[in-house]
Design an enzyme around this catalytic site. Sequence first.
Site, PDB file in Angstrom:
ATOM      1  N   HIS A  30      35.997  32.209  46.383  1.00  0.00           N
ATOM      2  CA  HIS A  30      35.219  32.464  45.159  1.00  0.00           C
ATOM      3  C   HIS A  30      34.004  31.539  45.083  1.00  0.00           C
ATOM      4  O   HIS A  30      32.923  31.953  44.671  1.00  0.00           O
ATOM      5  CB  HIS A  30      36.085  32.250  43.916  1.00  0.00           C
ATOM      6  CG  HIS A  30      37.021  33.389  43.631  1.00  0.00           C
ATOM      7  ND1 HIS A  30      36.610  34.699  43.563  1.00  0.00           N
ATOM      8  CD2 HIS A  30      38.358  33.405  43.370  1.00  0.00           C
ATOM      9  CE1 HIS A  30      37.653  35.474  43.283  1.00  0.00           C
ATOM     10  NE2 HIS A  30      38.726  34.716  43.170  1.00  0.00           N
ATOM     11  N   HIS A  86      41.637  30.930  48.946  1.00  0.00           N
ATOM     12  CA  HIS A  86      41.151  32.053  48.128  1.00  0.00           C
ATOM     13  C   HIS A  86      40.140  31.554  47.087  1.00  0.00           C
ATOM     14  O   HIS A  86      39.085  32.164  46.899  1.00  0.00           O
ATOM     15  CB  HIS A  86      42.338  32.744  47.458  1.00  0.00           C
ATOM     16  CG  HIS A  86      41.959  33.779  46.449  1.00  0.00           C
ATOM     17  ND1 HIS A  86      41.783  35.115  46.771  1.00  0.00           N
ATOM     18  CD2 HIS A  86      41.709  33.677  45.126  1.00  0.00           C
ATOM     19  CE1 HIS A  86      41.433  35.775  45.679  1.00  0.00           C
ATOM     20  NE2 HIS A  86      41.390  34.934  44.655  1.00  0.00           N
ATOM     21  N   GLU A  87      40.455  30.428  46.447  1.00  0.00           N
ATOM     22  CA  GLU A  87      39.534  29.876  45.438  1.00  0.00           C
ATOM     23  C   GLU A  87      38.246  29.383  46.103  1.00  0.00           C
ATOM     24  O   GLU A  87      37.166  29.528  45.537  1.00  0.00           O
ATOM     25  CB  GLU A  87      40.203  28.749  44.645  1.00  0.00           C
ATOM     26  CG  GLU A  87      41.496  29.138  43.908  1.00  0.00           C
ATOM     27  CD  GLU A  87      41.397  30.422  43.092  1.00  0.00           C
ATOM     28  OE1 GLU A  87      40.290  30.790  42.665  1.00  0.00           O
ATOM     29  OE2 GLU A  87      42.439  31.076  42.907  1.00  0.00           O
TER      30      GLU A  87
END
Length: 229
Positions: free
Chosen positions: A104, A100-101
């Site tokens: 980003h 998920h990071e």
Amino acid sequence: MLYILLLAPALLLALYAQWKVRSTYARYAKVRASCGLTAAQVAERLLAHGAVSLGKPELRRVRIEAVPGQLTDHYDPRTKALRLSRPDSTALADIGVAAHEAGHALQDAARYAPLALRSGLVPVAQLGSQLAFPLILGGFFLNAANLILLGILAYTAAVAFTLVTLPVEFNASRRALQLLQQTGLVTHPREVAAVKRVLSAAALTYVAAAAAAVLNLVYYVMVFLSQRR
Ligand SMILES: [Zn+2]
């Protein structure tokens, strides 16, 4: 009374989201992923994959760092640092969070507009949420509608931040799942479903925060309208 009626659903949703994210994370923090890589290694692989697929070599220069705390993982667009709370974990939950990071970081490299907008809103939203309540309270006691209106405007910046956060978070999770499958790190349907569950639970906390902010704004507007009568 009106305040409680208005905010109770948001509070309940926030409590539920908090419980859901903690319990889902705890459940999959005990399940080892079949790829056998650590969260930090997964992040590195996904960044390398993104560097090629997006044609953005700078993604290889994103630093992967450890950060203290639980579920404190984040990507910092200013310093281009991807920080993981459990970088050495091989659990599905931590791999999902790391992906998920990385999502980003890919948004940042691709100049994904909602992320840029969110970063720009940070200082405005912080100031807005600090000033809103004193302004509205002051306006209420001084019977000054203009002061309340100013407070509402200040609070709107904070609300905008929570709303812009939603597409940013959903998109990062979507990218995470794509990346994990494209790289072949998480392909088994059971593992994909587990990562989805962890990321959906995390997303719910942002939905709850946005709902609470919007309802708070509605309440402030109602205070303003009742003051004017
Ligand atoms: Zn996120």
